[in-house]
Design an enzyme around this catalytic site. Structure first.
Site, PDB file in Angstrom:
ATOM      1  N   GLY A  59      86.992  29.508  35.932  1.00 49.38           N
ATOM      2  CA  GLY A  59      85.958  29.757  36.925  1.00 49.38           C
ATOM      3  C   GLY A  59      85.265  28.479  37.325  1.00 49.38           C
TER       4      GLY A  59
ATOM      5  CG  PHE B 149      81.935  28.973  33.916  1.00 53.10           C
ATOM      6  CD1 PHE B 149      82.634  28.795  32.749  1.00 53.10           C
ATOM      7  CD2 PHE B 149      82.117  30.143  34.626  1.00 53.10           C
ATOM      8  CE1 PHE B 149      83.501  29.763  32.277  1.00 53.10           C
ATOM      9  CE2 PHE B 149      82.970  31.127  34.156  1.00 53.10           C
ATOM     10  CZ  PHE B 149      83.657  30.933  32.992  1.00 53.10           C
ATOM     11  N   GLY B 150      84.023  26.554  34.355  1.00 53.64           N
ATOM     12  CA  GLY B 150      85.023  26.011  33.450  1.00 53.64           C
ATOM     13  C   GLY B 150      85.935  27.110  32.936  1.00 53.64           C
ATOM     14  N   PRO B 151      86.806  26.803  31.984  1.00 52.03           N
ATOM     15  CG  PRO B 151      88.132  25.666  30.437  1.00 52.03           C
ATOM     16  CD  PRO B 151      87.032  25.450  31.440  1.00 52.03           C
TER      17      PRO B 151
ATOM     18  CE  LYS C 262      79.923  30.719  31.422  1.00 49.47           C
ATOM     19  NZ  LYS C 262      78.765  31.508  31.892  1.00 49.47           N
TER      20      LYS C 262
ATOM     21  CG  LEU D  24      91.033  34.876  27.639  1.00 50.27           C
ATOM     22  CD1 LEU D  24      89.767  35.525  27.129  1.00 50.27           C
ATOM     23  CD2 LEU D  24      92.228  35.792  27.435  1.00 50.27           C
ATOM     24  N   GLY D  25      91.213  32.543  31.658  1.00 53.93           N
ATOM     25  CA  GLY D  25      90.911  32.381  33.079  1.00 53.93           C
ATOM     26  C   GLY D  25      90.166  31.099  33.326  1.00 53.93           C
TER      27      GLY D  25
ATOM     28  CG  ASP E  80      76.910  35.421  40.342  1.00 53.31           C
ATOM     29  OD1 ASP E  80      77.242  35.730  41.508  1.00 53.31           O
ATOM     30  OD2 ASP E  80      77.583  34.644  39.635  1.00 53.31           O
TER      31      ASP E  80
END
Length: 461
Positions: A152, A154-156, A171, A149-150, A268
């Site tokens: 970031g 932190f990871g995929p 996540k 999905l994306g 955040d």
């Protein structure tokens, strides 16, 4: 005669019983033969000469047989001894391996028991179910790119379907991610205890081998930034949807600050951390950087500033002080971004060098706040005064002094009523900047944000 001739002479005579060199000291040749008994051989033997005795063939055969038997016996003894040694060695190795395997099995069983006990304790601490790595891998088709999905800091994030048919978002913390295990556990502990319609729901977790994963309910419309900052997709969000998204975020923050079991500062809040469900309802996500306050606490400080540049409040970004009002500032930035369809970070305008906050403040003081309105939803806006009121509330949230900012319960009340609003004061970071060098003022910190934007802090140089 030499010795060979002496031998031939002896062998031709059946009475010859032995022969030898004749000891001629001066180097001459000679041969001595014996016939019958060997009674005078000592005087020749004293000089160390070789004596060749003639034997019957039967005696020679007997001698050779005994020699061969002795050799065979010796070989047999050596072979049997070696075989016995090898058998004992093999038995010893087999016994050692069996003992080693038994110990390894016992260690594996004990490790599984300890892991199950630890997992049970974690489930009790986290108040969340543990989901096996194999089940997650099967749900995401082996973490295939087609289900991604994306990506970031932190990871995929992967889309998956569990065995029962439930769609989830996984996540997966990257092995190279700077987000540590403490931040990971912190997110589990915090979000597992939160239940609100405007907060994303976590379904489980996985800590197995080198993997650390969180399993959330799947949100089909991805995140808010996917829409408001895209030239085409922003048209899908008309004003009624945008104002409901703003109200949903406000309700979610009010729950975190006031109504939840723990008083939580998100730290955040930004467009990419607001997810949208199938009905475009907003859900706050990513609690990896969140912190809790005690019942009487309203603020705290830190030596490590984490978050996303453009959303952090001045007192937090510069001095490390964070409070409930830090989230209020981030919310105000997010409100202005939703109304304008523009990012605060990297915002530029031909008329000035202000950021989005300064741009909004400038036009508000000139009674031209309508300039901020995104062209994509103007046609769906039947009451421009409602938009101007939302801009007004956004400016109240981003005021320089945290004491001037409203708390989230008041923000929710202002958004849902026609109560009189105070005039806002100058926003934080209201100063012109040189866009050419603006990127040199920010540095990446230890823990990245969950999208491609960095978490930054201003430092002198």
């Amino acid at each position: 005669m030499d010795l060979n001739e002496c031998k031939r002479v002896c062998l031709r005579n059946c009475s010859c019983s032995a022969y030898s060199h004749f000891d001629i000291r001066d180097g001459g040749k000679g041969c001595i033969l014996w016939f019958g008994d060997l009674i005078d051989i000592r005087e020749y033997d004293e000089n160390g000469q070789d004596l060749y005795v003639r034997l019957a063939s039967s005696e020679i055969e007997k001698y050779n047989t005994n020699y061969v038997k002795g050799k065979l016996r010796m070989i047999l003894i050596v072979v049997l001894s070696t075989t016995l040694f090898l058998i004992c060695l093999c038995i010893g190795l087999i016994a050692f391996n069996m003992k080693k395997k038994k110990l390894a099995t016992q260690e594996t069983v004990q490790r599984d028991i300890d892991r199950a006990s630890s997992r049970k304790q974690e489930e009790e601490d986290f108040e969340l179910p543990f989901i096996d790595l194999d089940a997650i891998a099967e749900a995401t088709d082996g973490f295939s790119d087609g289900n991604k999905l994306g990506q970031g800091g932190f990871g995929p994030v992967y889309k998956g379907t569990l065995a029962g048919g439930q769609e989830v978002a996984v996540k997966r913390l990257s092995r190279t991610s700077r987000q540590g295990i403490e931040e990971f556990k912190n997110e589990i502990k915090l979000i597992a205890k939160l239940q609100h319609r405007n907060l994303v729901k976590i379904l489980g977790y996985c800590v197995e081998e080198d993997e650390r994963m969180l399993i959330y309910e799947y949100q089909p419309n991805k995140s808010l930034d996917f829409f408001i900052f895209d030239k085409e997709r922003r048209r899908e969000l008309d004003w009624p949807k945008r104002v409901e998204i703003i109200k949903g975020i406000a309700r979610g923050l009010m729950y975190l600050h006031q109504d939840s079991r723990l008083r939580i500062i998100h730290r955040d809040l930004k467009a990419s951390n607001v997810l949208l469900d199938s009905d475009m309802n907003s859900k706050i996500s990513d609690f990896g950087l969140a912190r809790t306050l005690g019942g009487d606490e309203i603020e705290a400080n830190t030596t490590k500033v984490v978050g996303t540049y453009g959303y952090m409040s001045p007192e937090y970004q510069i001095d490390g002080y964070f409070s409930l009002k830090s989230d209020v500032f981030s919310f105000g930035v997010l409100v202005l971004e939703i109304v304008s369809g523009r990012r605060n970070r990297g915002f530029c305008n031909e008329e000035h060098k202000l950021n989005l906050l300064g741009h909004a403040w400038k036009h508000y003081t000139e009674d031209k706040a309508y300039v901020l309105i995104d062209e994509a939803f103007k046609e769906s806006c039947t009451d421009i005064s409602e938009v101007l009121r939302v801009i007004h509330i956004g400016l109240l949230c981003v005021q320089q002094d945290p004491k001037d900012r409203p708390n989230m319960s008041l923000v929710v009340l202002m958004l849902s009523s026609e109560m009189l609003l105070l005039d806002p004061k100058q926003p934080g970071f209201f100063n012109e900047r040189n866009l050419l060098f603006s990127d040199t003022l920010s540095i990446n910190l230890e823990i990245p944000s969950n999208n491609l934007e960095t978490m930054s802090v201003i430092e002198p140089r």
